[in-house]
Motif scaffolding. Sequence first.
Motif, PDB file in Angstrom:
ATOM      1  N   ASP A  76       0.679  -1.225   0.121  1.00  0.00           N
ATOM      2  CA  ASP A  76       0.098  -0.089   0.018  1.00  0.00           C
ATOM      3  C   ASP A  76       0.878   1.142   0.096  1.00  0.00           C
ATOM      4  O   ASP A  76       0.687   2.122  -0.754  1.00  0.00           O
ATOM      5  CB  ASP A  76      -0.916   0.090   1.329  1.00  0.00           C
ATOM      6  CG  ASP A  76      -1.985  -1.048   1.061  1.00  0.00           C
ATOM      7  OD1 ASP A  76      -2.282  -1.467   0.042  1.00  0.00           O
ATOM      8  OD2 ASP A  76      -2.423  -1.589   2.101  1.00  0.00           O
ATOM      9  N   ASP A  79       2.244   1.710  -3.491  1.00  0.00           N
ATOM     10  CA  ASP A  79       1.118   2.055  -4.410  1.00  0.00           C
ATOM     11  C   ASP A  79       0.718   3.762  -4.358  1.00  0.00           C
ATOM     12  O   ASP A  79       0.747   4.505  -5.130  1.00  0.00           O
ATOM     13  CB  ASP A  79      -0.065   1.377  -4.166  1.00  0.00           C
ATOM     14  CG  ASP A  79       0.163  -0.046  -4.857  1.00  0.00           C
ATOM     15  OD1 ASP A  79       1.123  -0.118  -5.589  1.00  0.00           O
ATOM     16  OD2 ASP A  79      -0.893  -0.862  -4.427  1.00  0.00           O
ATOM     17  N   PRO A 133      -2.818   0.827  -9.209  1.00  0.00           N
ATOM     18  CA  PRO A 133      -3.168   1.074  -7.979  1.00  0.00           C
ATOM     19  C   PRO A 133      -4.387   1.860  -7.927  1.00  0.00           C
ATOM     20  O   PRO A 133      -4.720   2.690  -8.670  1.00  0.00           O
ATOM     21  CB  PRO A 133      -2.385   2.045  -7.272  1.00  0.00           C
ATOM     22  CG  PRO A 133      -1.357   2.730  -8.175  1.00  0.00           C
ATOM     23  CD  PRO A 133      -1.235   1.619  -9.404  1.00  0.00           C
ATOM     24  N   LEU A 176      -6.938   2.885  -1.507  1.00  0.00           N
ATOM     25  CA  LEU A 176      -5.729   3.365  -0.757  1.00  0.00           C
ATOM     26  C   LEU A 176      -6.368   4.475   0.030  1.00  0.00           C
ATOM     27  O   LEU A 176      -5.548   4.308   1.570  1.00  0.00           O
ATOM     28  CB  LEU A 176      -4.422   4.065  -1.777  1.00  0.00           C
ATOM     29  CG  LEU A 176      -3.926   2.799  -2.492  1.00  0.00           C
ATOM     30  CD1 LEU A 176      -3.148   3.451  -3.702  1.00  0.00           C
ATOM     31  CD2 LEU A 176      -3.543   1.820  -1.732  1.00  0.00           C
TER      32      LEU A 176
END
Length: 473
Positions: free
Chosen positions: A44, A47, A262, A267
Amino acid sequence: MAVFVDGQHRTDYGRIVLTTDNVLHSAERVQNTPSRADGINYEDERDIKIIGCELIQASGLLLQLPQVAMATAQILFHRFYLVKSLVIHNYEHQAMAAIFLAAKIEEHPRRIRDVINCFHHIKQVKEKKTPSPLDFTGTLYVKQKNDVIKAERRLLKELGFCVHVKYPHKIIIVILSLMLEQSQNTELVQLAWNFMNDSLRSDVFMRYAPDQIGCACIWLSARIKKICLPENPPWYELLDCSREQCEEISRTILNFYCIPRPNAEKLERVVNAAKEAYELKKSFNEKSKRELKEIKKQESASNFSPLDPNRNKDSPHKPKLSPGSLINNKLSKLAENGSSESHKNGGVRRSKHHSPRRRYSPVSPPRRKHDRYSRKKRRSSSDSESSSVVRKRKHRSKRRVSSSSDDSSSSSDSEAAREEARKRKHEEKKKLADAKKLQEKIKLLEKEKERSKKEKHEKILRDPGKEHRHKVR
């Protein structure tokens, strides 16, 4: 640093060293960032950094900035998040601050209004809305402007105002034209240039020098185009680069192309969840600190206050008494001892002659009236035997009544004393249990405090940005 002082040439004045070597870190340090400590995993975090670099690249194209300015902004973006967490600092604000600062560094300044409008335009295009500029008199624009200015100051502060960046773009052209004589091969040059621009979105520039990255890009593009380069001796060793480093950098760049695109919404949810957990942890730590302070205050007050009746008498911290109070205490003890002895001897204390000082002492016990007048009582010789007998009988009957009343009162007094003793024991047990609970709570809070201190210490150990800033100064 050479300086002339009083006509003499000095080279050790200030001891300032400007170099880009202090911004390189090991692979473990690059992976163990503050964002990882705050609950964001490696994928994460990678990304989010890719999205931030894409925003910088797209806004640089809209602002018509040179590639050098966009490369500077992306490297500054990576350096900042190597020191700070994505949970605390918004990546969009930091991306705007990075491109705004990089444009000034590379002498192509842009207005902050244009930078904010470019990022707003990119966001509207992603959400498939009709693009419209922000109203510069509105609250949203003013808020974003303040956020960008604060983010720029924070970026400069965390990097120690060391924003110098060395690029491998020129190195690629120089190596291909002078050393390898491949400047006419435009496909090879363009492919190496593309690899270089794409590597800015990864953490390669945090781990390797620009010369090594340029050699790796040329080496990778030559292998893809099947062009033979001199290996005896190896050409990349002239730039302090080994074959293992070329392979490692090339592998990192190629792995970048295998990553799926992504999802920004996913996110954002991950970052918000981590932010909520961080706020809860922060509030809990503040609450525990406050409770620990209150408990310590209570302990100090109970241990050291001379007015506290539950104070431990055997504690080494006893209040110092004045000479007058010591004399009064001794006199009161003597008076108590005298009264107790008199009660033991006959129940009624016999009067004794006192000196004037003793008589008028505020501590001396009070005298009773019947004792004072008992000396003056004299029996008359005219009393008959009958009256004396009657008086004796009355005295005997009174003694019997008083003895019976004394027995009943003594039994009632003994029961009351037992009840008071039971109550006192119960209260003492309760106080002991409360003290044990308090001590256990203090131990737990101290353990939590030690654990938070250890976490801070580990964060400081994982945070080399400050020590590198000191090196730069």
